[in-house]
Design a protein around this motif. Structure first.
Motif, PDB file in Angstrom:
ATOM      1  N   SER A  55       0.864  -1.193   0.000  1.00 53.50           N
ATOM      2  CA  SER A  55       0.000   0.000   0.000  1.00 53.50           C
ATOM      3  C   SER A  55       0.889   1.227   0.000  1.00 53.50           C
ATOM      4  CB  SER A  55      -0.910   0.007   1.237  1.00 53.50           C
ATOM      5  OG  SER A  55      -0.127   0.043   2.423  1.00 53.50           O
ATOM      6  N   ARG A  56       0.277   2.395  -0.251  1.00 59.00           N
ATOM      7  CA  ARG A  56       1.040   3.629  -0.184  1.00 59.00           C
ATOM      8  C   ARG A  56       1.293   3.995   1.277  1.00 59.00           C
ATOM      9  NH1 ARG A  56      -2.730   5.321  -4.289  1.00 59.00           N
ATOM     10  NH2 ARG A  56      -1.670   5.512  -6.332  1.00 59.00           N
ATOM     11  N   ALA A  57       2.487   4.496   1.514  1.00 57.66           N
ATOM     12  CA  ALA A  57       2.799   4.968   2.862  1.00 57.66           C
ATOM     13  C   ALA A  57       1.989   6.212   3.193  1.00 57.66           C
ATOM     14  CB  ALA A  57       4.290   5.250   2.991  1.00 57.66           C
ATOM     15  N   ASP A  58       1.729   7.012   2.166  1.00 61.62           N
ATOM     16  CA  ASP A  58       0.949   8.248   2.322  1.00 61.62           C
ATOM     17  C   ASP A  58       0.011   8.320   1.137  1.00 61.62           C
ATOM     18  OD1 ASP A  58      -0.096  10.766   2.514  1.00 61.62           O
ATOM     19  OD2 ASP A  58       1.814  11.712   3.073  1.00 61.62           O
ATOM     20  N   ALA A  59      -1.286   8.294   1.408  1.00 59.12           N
ATOM     21  CA  ALA A  59      -2.279   8.266   0.329  1.00 59.12           C
ATOM     22  C   ALA A  59      -2.217   9.505  -0.543  1.00 59.12           C
ATOM     23  CB  ALA A  59      -3.679   8.102   0.918  1.00 59.12           C
ATOM     24  N   THR A  60      -1.621  10.581  -0.039  1.00 59.40           N
ATOM     25  CA  THR A  60      -1.583  11.815  -0.812  1.00 59.40           C
ATOM     26  C   THR A  60      -0.352  11.919  -1.703  1.00 59.40           C
ATOM     27  OG1 THR A  60      -0.441  12.992   0.967  1.00 59.40           O
ATOM     28  CG2 THR A  60      -2.851  12.994   1.024  1.00 59.40           C
ATOM     29  N   VAL A  61       0.573  10.961  -1.525  1.00 55.70           N
ATOM     30  CA  VAL A  61       1.829  11.017  -2.279  1.00 55.70           C
ATOM     31  C   VAL A  61       1.823   9.903  -3.333  1.00 55.70           C
ATOM     32  CG1 VAL A  61       4.348  10.868  -2.164  1.00 55.70           C
ATOM     33  CG2 VAL A  61       3.051  11.955  -0.309  1.00 55.70           C
ATOM     34  N   GLY A 112       7.792   5.697  -0.590  1.00 56.17           N
ATOM     35  CA  GLY A 112       6.353   5.889  -0.440  1.00 56.17           C
ATOM     36  C   GLY A 112       5.537   4.626  -0.490  1.00 56.17           C
TER      37      GLY A 112
END
Length: 230
Positions: free
Chosen positions: A16-22, A70
């Motif tokens: 998964s993404r570490a940060d959904a916004t990145v 990320g």
């Protein structure tokens, strides 16, 4: 363990993404998983793919989660196999390795045996020089026993059937200080100081003396040594 003999590896990665916004690349997760898998796989044997699969799975699971660029990798499933061509090549390589080890072992054993033989020769030479040849009696005794029994030295005594009285008389005749032993030693020292021509002349004189005592056979042999007889 052989870099030219590869595994076939099927990898399933959960990430998964570490940060959904990145933004994050979908190639990052498999790259992270492959890097950890290769670290373990290079220590595994292609002839044991099941064991390799187990070792890789355990090692990678211990590293989870994998985090980079990320991306968070939360699970990695690995399936390892080896194709027939690679397996045949690995078997051939293993046979060559084993044959090399056997050859190496044989050569090492041969060298060890050669060194043992050299030590035995040196020990025997020292024994003969320091013990047996130290005096004529010991040399004579050794010659009698050596000529009688091949393994006399391991028996702790003379061979079976040896006449001990005769043996004692024979050895006593060779004891240092006996008249003829002393004469032989003096004669040896005298001959050692002669020239080659002097030795031949002495042999001629000795042959004449022996002939005068009636031993024509020995006189003839001495004459042969001196070169007087052709």
């Amino acid at each position: 363990m052989d870099p030219v003999l590869p595994f076939i590896t099927e990898i399933r990665v959960t990430w998964s993404r570490a940060d959904a916004t990145v933004p994050a690349s979908r190639h990052t997760a498999p790259r992270l998983a492959r890097r950890e898998i290769e670290k373990v796989a290079e220590r595994c044997d292609v002839l044991r793919p099941t064991a390799a699969e187990q070792d890789i799975t355990v090692a990678v699971q211990e590293k989870l989660p994998l985090v980079a660029d990320g991306v968070v990798v939360t699970n990695v499933q690995v399936r390892v196999s080896v194709d027939d061509t690679t397996r045949r090549a690995a078997l051939h390589s293993e046979r060559l390795r084993q044959e090399y080890q056997r050859q190496e072992g044989r050569i090492r054993r041969d060298h060890e045996l050669d060194e043992l033989a050299r030590r035995q020769v040196r020990a025997r030479e020292a024994f003969l020089r320091e013990e047996i040849l130290a005096n004529p009696a010991a040399a004579r005794l050794y010659g009698l026993l050596e000529g009688t029994s091949k393994h006399w030295s391991r028996l702790g005594g003379p061979p079976t059937g040896t006449d001990l009285d005769d043996l004692v008389r024979e050895v006593q005749q060779w004891q240092p200080g006996q008249q003829w032993v002393t004469a032989a030693q003096l004669l040896h020292d005298f001959v050692a100081g002669l020239t080659e021509e002097g030795r031949k002349e002495l042999l001629t004189l000795l042959a004449d003396a022996v002939r005068a005592f009636g031993d024509e056979h020995t006189a003839h042999r001495l004459a042969l040594l001196s070169g007087e007889v052709r």
